[in-house]
Motif scaffolding. Structure first.
Motif, PDB file in Angstrom:
ATOM      1  N   THR A   9     -21.217 -19.674   1.733  1.00  0.00           N
ATOM      2  CA  THR A   9     -20.134 -19.889   2.701  1.00  0.00           C
ATOM      3  C   THR A   9     -19.119 -18.763   2.631  1.00  0.00           C
ATOM      4  N   LEU A  10     -18.724 -18.385   1.411  1.00  0.00           N
ATOM      5  CA  LEU A  10     -17.779 -17.282   1.245  1.00  0.00           C
ATOM      6  C   LEU A  10     -18.340 -15.986   1.809  1.00  0.00           C
ATOM      7  N   LEU A  11     -19.618 -15.728   1.552  1.00  0.00           N
ATOM      8  CA  LEU A  11     -20.225 -14.484   2.021  1.00  0.00           C
ATOM      9  C   LEU A  11     -20.335 -14.466   3.546  1.00  0.00           C
ATOM     10  N   SER A  12     -20.633 -15.612   4.141  1.00  0.00           N
ATOM     11  CA  SER A  12     -20.720 -15.676   5.605  1.00  0.00           C
ATOM     12  C   SER A  12     -19.359 -15.437   6.251  1.00  0.00           C
ATOM     13  N   VAL A  13     -18.314 -16.030   5.688  1.00  0.00           N
ATOM     14  CA  VAL A  13     -16.961 -15.780   6.205  1.00  0.00           C
ATOM     15  C   VAL A  13     -16.590 -14.317   5.988  1.00  0.00           C
ATOM     16  N   ALA A  14     -16.961 -13.762   4.849  1.00  0.00           N
ATOM     17  CA  ALA A  14     -16.646 -12.363   4.552  1.00  0.00           C
ATOM     18  C   ALA A  14     -17.257 -11.429   5.587  1.00  0.00           C
ATOM     19  N   GLU A  15     -18.490 -11.715   5.998  1.00  0.00           N
ATOM     20  CA  GLU A  15     -19.154 -10.841   6.981  1.00  0.00           C
ATOM     21  C   GLU A  15     -18.403 -10.777   8.300  1.00  0.00           C
ATOM     22  N   GLN A  16     -17.618 -11.795   8.584  1.00  0.00           N
ATOM     23  CA  GLN A  16     -16.818 -11.788   9.812  1.00  0.00           C
ATOM     24  C   GLN A  16     -15.551 -10.956   9.672  1.00  0.00           C
ATOM     25  N   HIS A  17     -15.251 -10.512   8.450  1.00  0.00           N
ATOM     26  CA  HIS A  17     -13.971  -9.841   8.205  1.00  0.00           C
ATOM     27  C   HIS A  17     -14.127  -8.556   7.396  1.00  0.00           C
ATOM     28  N   LEU A  18     -15.213  -7.819   7.666  1.00  0.00           N
ATOM     29  CA  LEU A  18     -15.454  -6.578   6.926  1.00  0.00           C
ATOM     30  C   LEU A  18     -14.361  -5.539   7.177  1.00  0.00           C
ATOM     31  N   THR A  19     -13.730  -5.572   8.341  1.00  0.00           N
ATOM     32  CA  THR A  19     -12.692  -4.592   8.674  1.00  0.00           C
ATOM     33  C   THR A  19     -11.302  -5.223   8.776  1.00  0.00           C
ATOM     34  N   THR A  20     -11.175  -6.465   8.348  1.00  0.00           N
ATOM     35  CA  THR A  20      -9.857  -7.128   8.376  1.00  0.00           C
ATOM     36  C   THR A  20      -9.037  -6.643   7.186  1.00  0.00           C
ATOM     37  N   VAL A  21      -8.074  -5.774   7.457  1.00  0.00           N
ATOM     38  CA  VAL A  21      -7.277  -5.173   6.384  1.00  0.00           C
ATOM     39  C   VAL A  21      -6.198  -6.142   5.933  1.00  0.00           C
ATOM     40  N   MET A  22      -5.976  -6.184   4.639  1.00  0.00           N
ATOM     41  CA  MET A  22      -4.926  -7.022   4.065  1.00  0.00           C
ATOM     42  C   MET A  22      -4.421  -6.347   2.787  1.00  0.00           C
ATOM     43  N   PRO A  23      -3.262  -6.746   2.299  1.00  0.00           N
ATOM     44  CA  PRO A  23      -2.809  -6.194   1.017  1.00  0.00           C
ATOM     45  C   PRO A  23      -3.606  -6.795  -0.137  1.00  0.00           C
ATOM     46  N   GLY A  24      -3.953  -5.958  -1.102  1.00  0.00           N
ATOM     47  CA  GLY A  24      -4.419  -6.451  -2.381  1.00  0.00           C
ATOM     48  C   GLY A  24      -3.218  -6.516  -3.309  1.00  0.00           C
TER      49      GLY A  24
END
Length: 463
Positions: free
Chosen positions: A139-154
């Motif tokens: 589930t985490l990996l599937s959601v991640a694939e939708q946000h490969l270019t979603t920039v956020m602060p680390g």
């Protein structure tokens, strides 16, 4: 009066309250099918070895199968007035077969019986937990694939540190769960030994075939030492430890979610079914499921501490204290399973506020490390480059600027002549992320590689 089936040399029995204190059937009744499975293997071996007549062994085995079916179908209800599940099953068997039923316990103690029951239970249920972990990781990996270019602060120290992507963050969580799954596989491999035939602690004078019962129950081999067989609860400790570590991971993930759901962060909007309102404040939408998972991690940590404390002072053979192992172990397993399911549903239905994440990369000088690495590429030693970047940040703060890109080239060159126009190409969060292509980094193509690798690991049978 509660039912006491075997009292040995004792002529007096506990009163009702004392019997309830020592009884374990309300906890160990969940081992009923494993107890029957172990008894069938044991009685089959007794018949094969000529310890009891083959006809009696067959009759007992068939009746045990009928008892299992009756319990599964609800025709036979477990009597919680009996001391433990082993006594209940043997009592039913004896009631149905008379003296033939009494043959089932030859060469066996409740000490090795309970040890094999719990190991069988874990052999049946750990793969189910591993599947829950796999599904949650997927589930985490599937959601991640939708946000490969979603920039956020680390963040480090809960301070904005460097730009990453939401995908990079979610894959970090999935990597932790993959290790958890592998830990359960390790624990399962170590507990895959059969203690049946160890007796109370010293084996038996009867010609038991421990290899046969081990094979029949699907164990890799018999345990090596009969005393260790009944004293050992490492398998319970290790599995509970695996549960506790996984719950700590979930707790940390939920802490991120709880922070992200605040107005101050505003990175995530949880679906309404995974939130609750307030009893007094009409406007509230609280991340209660995430908070409950975070809270339940302490409960499972407590289960582990219970087992460690239980075992630390015991002489090395069977002691009745060991009856207390199952409640903590079962609670850890149940809590983890429920928490994984709740976490998975909560994440799958969440909406991420990607614009807010991108805006949060502006300010806080997340590009400072990129400036230092730019200077390193131009030949400046890193410690000197770090100092120059820090000076530039101080200059920005003094000038009321929130981003290094607001400095002119001339202003930057006051700190180092190595700055050129191309420095501005390195300062955007997206450029920062895309340049971080090293293994494990947040560049989209690299995160996609990580997703593929984790999927391969999650799909491996051994965890």
């Amino acid at each position: 009066m509660a039912q006491v089936l075997w009292s040995g040399r004792l002529s007096a029995t506990p009163d009702e309250e004392a019997f309830a204190f020592e009884s374990s059937i309300t906890v160990d009744q969940r081992l009923v099918l494993e107890d029957i499975e172990g008894s069938i293997a044991h009685v089959t071996m007794l018949g094969a070895q000529g310890i009891i007549p083959e006809e009696a062994a067959q009759k007992i085995g068939e009746e045990l199968k009928r008892i299992a079916a009756d319990i599964t179908e609800g025709k036979l209800v477990i009597d919680t007035g009996v001391e433990d599940i082993h006594s209940f099953i043997e009592g039913v068997l004896t009631a149905r077969l008379g003296d033939v039923g009494r043959m089932v316990h030859a060469g066996r103690s409740r000490n090795d019986q309970v040890a094999v029951d719990v190991r069988l239970y874990l052999k049946h249920h750990i793969p189910e937990l591993q599947e829950e972990l796999r599904q949650t990781g997927e589930t985490l990996l599937s959601v991640a694939e939708q946000h490969l270019t979603t920039v956020m602060p680390g963040y480090t120290h809960l301070q904005r540190a460097q730009p990453v992507t939401l995908a990079h963050h979610l894959v970090a969580w999935a990597a932790g769960l993959e290790r958890d799954r592998a830990r359960f596989a390790d624990a399962l491999a170590r507990l895959d030994e059969c203690p049946l035939g160890s007796g109370a602690l010293a084996g038996s004078t009867l010609p038991l075939d421990r290899e046969a019962t081990s094979r029949a129950l699907g164990f890799r081999r018999p345990t090596i030492n009969s005393m260790d067989s009944v004293a050992d609860r490492d398998f319970a400790l290790e599995v509970t430890s695996c549960c506790a570590i996984t719950m700590v991971h979930l707790s940390r993930f939920c802490e991120d979610i709880i922070l992200w759901a605040t107005e101050e962060f505003g990175f995530i909007e949880l679906a309404e079914q995974w939130s609750t309102g307030s009893s007094i404040m009409p406007q509230k939408k609280n991340p209660d499921f995430a908070e409950l998972i975070r809270g339940k991690s302490g409960r499972v940590t407590g289960d582990l501490v219970t087992l460690l404390t239980l075992l630390k002072g015991l002489p090395y053979a069977y002691d009745r204290d060991l009856q207390e192992d199952k409640e903590a172990l079962f609670d850890a397993l149940d809590t983890l399973r429920a928490s994984l399911r709740m976490f998975r549903g909560m994440l799958a239905s969440a909406r991420f506020r990607t614009e807010r994440m991108a805006r949060s990369c502006q300010g806080g000088f997340l590009e400072a490390t990129d400036v230092a690495e730019y200077l390193v590429r131009r030949g400046l030693p890193f410690r000197r480059a770090h100092e120059v970047a820090a000076q530039v940040v101080r200059d920005c703060i003094a000038a009321g600027q929130r981003h290094i890109g607001e400095r002119t080239l001339e202003q930057l060159r006051e700190r180092s002549e190595l700055f050129n126009e191309d420095i501005y190409e390195a300062l955007s969060p997206r450029a920062s992320v895309e340049r971080r292509r090293t293994a494990g980094g947040p560049a989209p193509e690299e995160v996609q590689r990580q997703i593929g690798e984790l999927r391969r690991r999650f799909s491996r049978k051994e965890g």
